[in-house]
Design an enzyme around this catalytic site. Sequence first.
Site, PDB file in Angstrom:
ATOM      1  N   LYS A  53      44.464  39.624  41.712  1.00  0.00           N
ATOM      2  CA  LYS A  53      43.643  40.538  40.906  1.00  0.00           C
ATOM      3  C   LYS A  53      42.235  39.963  40.737  1.00  0.00           C
ATOM      4  CE  LYS A  53      45.524  38.439  36.687  1.00  0.00           C
ATOM      5  NZ  LYS A  53      46.554  38.576  35.628  1.00  0.00           N
ATOM      6  N   TYR A 271      13.409  26.941  28.213  1.00  0.00           N
ATOM      7  CA  TYR A 271      13.325  27.853  27.071  1.00  0.00           C
ATOM      8  C   TYR A 271      13.655  27.128  25.772  1.00  0.00           C
ATOM      9  CZ  TYR A 271      13.043  32.163  29.851  1.00  0.00           C
ATOM     10  OH  TYR A 271      12.644  33.170  30.676  1.00  0.00           O
TER      11      TYR A 271
HETATM   12  C1  LIG Z   1      47.331  37.364  35.672  1.00  0.00           C
HETATM   13  C2  LIG Z   1      48.813  37.427  35.639  1.00  0.00           C
HETATM   14  C3  LIG Z   1      49.566  36.499  36.367  1.00  0.00           C
HETATM   15  C4  LIG Z   1      48.957  35.272  37.008  1.00  0.00           C
HETATM   16  O1  LIG Z   1      48.708  34.328  35.993  1.00  0.00           O
HETATM   17  P1  LIG Z   1      48.222  32.839  36.339  1.00  0.00           P
HETATM   18  O2  LIG Z   1      48.247  32.161  35.014  1.00  0.00           O
HETATM   19  O3  LIG Z   1      46.843  32.970  36.885  1.00  0.00           O
HETATM   20  O4  LIG Z   1      49.160  32.282  37.315  1.00  0.00           O
HETATM   21  C5  LIG Z   1      50.938  36.687  36.436  1.00  0.00           C
HETATM   22  N1  LIG Z   1      51.538  37.716  35.794  1.00  0.00           N
HETATM   23  C6  LIG Z   1      50.842  38.597  35.052  1.00  0.00           C
HETATM   24  C7  LIG Z   1      51.561  39.694  34.366  1.00  0.00           C
HETATM   25  C8  LIG Z   1      49.466  38.481  34.934  1.00  0.00           C
HETATM   26  O5  LIG Z   1      48.774  39.344  34.185  1.00  0.00           O
END
Ligand SMILES: *Cc1c(COP(=O)(O)O)cnc(C)c1O
Length: 373
Positions: A53, A271
Site C-alpha cells: 500500500k 530562517y
Molecule cells: C499496513 C498493514 C499491514 C502491514 O503492516 P507493517 O507493520 O508495515 O508490516 C498489515 N496489515 C494491515 C491490516 C495493515 O493495515
Amino acid sequence: MDGSLYRMTETQQPAPALTATGGLLSIDLGAIARNWHHLQRLAPESEIAAVVKADAYGLGAVPVATRLQSEGCRSFFVAHLCEAQALRAHLALTTRLIVLHGPVAGAEAEFAEANITPVLNTPHQVAAYTNLARSLGRKLPAILQLDSGMTRFGLDAADLPALLPLLDAIDLQLVMSHLACADTPDHPANAMQLANFTRMRALFPGIKASLAASSGIFHGRPMQLDLVRPGAALYGLAPIAGRPNPLEPSIRLEATVMQLRHVPSGTPLGYGHTATTTRPSRLATIAIGYADGFRRALSNQGCVWHGETALPILGRVSMDSIIADATNTDLTEGDLVELIGPHRTPDDVARDSDTIGYEILTGLGTRFARRYI
Ligand SMILES: *Cc1c(COP(=O)(O)O)cnc(C)c1O
C-alpha cells in the site's frame, strides 16, 4: 456522481533525471527480496504475503511487487481499490491482489471485474458483496476481517451470527485481524487479541487465518498462523523498537550540494537565525527540504554524511534546502551527500523528528531521481 471527475490517475510517472532535481533515491530491490526470504525463514509454515500500500511505503509498488512475485510471493495487500487497479496488470492473474479497506458502496462490481479480492470489514460490505456474488452466480473470492481488539476495522463478534448464512455465496479465502500493540511484545493486548481472534475464528472451521504484520511475525509461531502480512519489515524498518534490527536497509537518499561558502565565527544562518557558527566555518547548502519529506522537525538535528564524514545540520530545514557544516571537508559543489542510508536509517531519522520510520518512508517526496538496484 460523474465518475470521470475524481478518478485517480495511474501514479507511475517517470522519475526526473538527477540533473533536473536535487536528489537521488536508490531502492535496493535485492535487499527487499532478501528481507522477504528472511521472514519466510522466521515463519516457515506461513504464507508470506507483502503489503505494498501507499506505493510500497513510497518505494514503488510496481517494481517492489513484480520483484517479490518473481521471488515467490503470491499475495499482495493494498489499502484502496485504485492502488490495486494500478497494480493488477503488472501481476500474474493467479497472484492475489487484496484491498484492505474493501469496497466503498457501489464499487463491488469493480472488484469482481478486475480480479481484485476485497477484505470485507463491515456488515454492509458483507451484505453487498455476497449480494453481488449471488446475482453473478459466481463464488467471488473474499476475505473477512474480524476486530479482535484494535477497534479500527473489522466485524465484531456480535455481528457474526447474522452474517454466517450469507457467506455461502462467496469463496471465503481467509479470516484476518490486526494487532494494535505488536511492536511491544510484552504488551498484554497481544495475548488478549490472539485469544479473541482464536475464539472468533472458531466459527470458520477450515478457513485460513492471518493476524501478524511485520512486528507480529517476531512474536513467534503462535501469532504467525497461516499467512503473515509484512510491510515495514520488507523495507528494512525495525520490527521491535529497542532490539537489534535483523533486516536489511533498502533505501539510500542522497541530495546535491548546491553551494559552499566560508563564513566567520558568529554568523547566523537560515530562517529565524536559529543557529550561529561558533568558529570560522565552511557551509554547504544542500538541495532537499521538508517538501521532499525531510521534515522540518529535523532542524538542527543530526548529520548528513559524505563518505564516512558526518556534517551536522545547522539551522532550520527550509522547503527545498538545508545547511550543513562542511568545515574541514573536501566537499565540492555538485557532490552528493547522504541523508538516509547506512549511517542514518529511516528509524534514526524518525527518532530525531518524533515520528516512526513508516511516516519517513511514506512521506518521501516525488522530486528525486530514482534508481532501482
Ligand atoms: C499496513 C498493514 C499491514 C502491514 O503492516 P507493517 O507493520 O508495515 O508490516 C498489515 N496489515 C494491515 C491490516 C495493515 O493495515
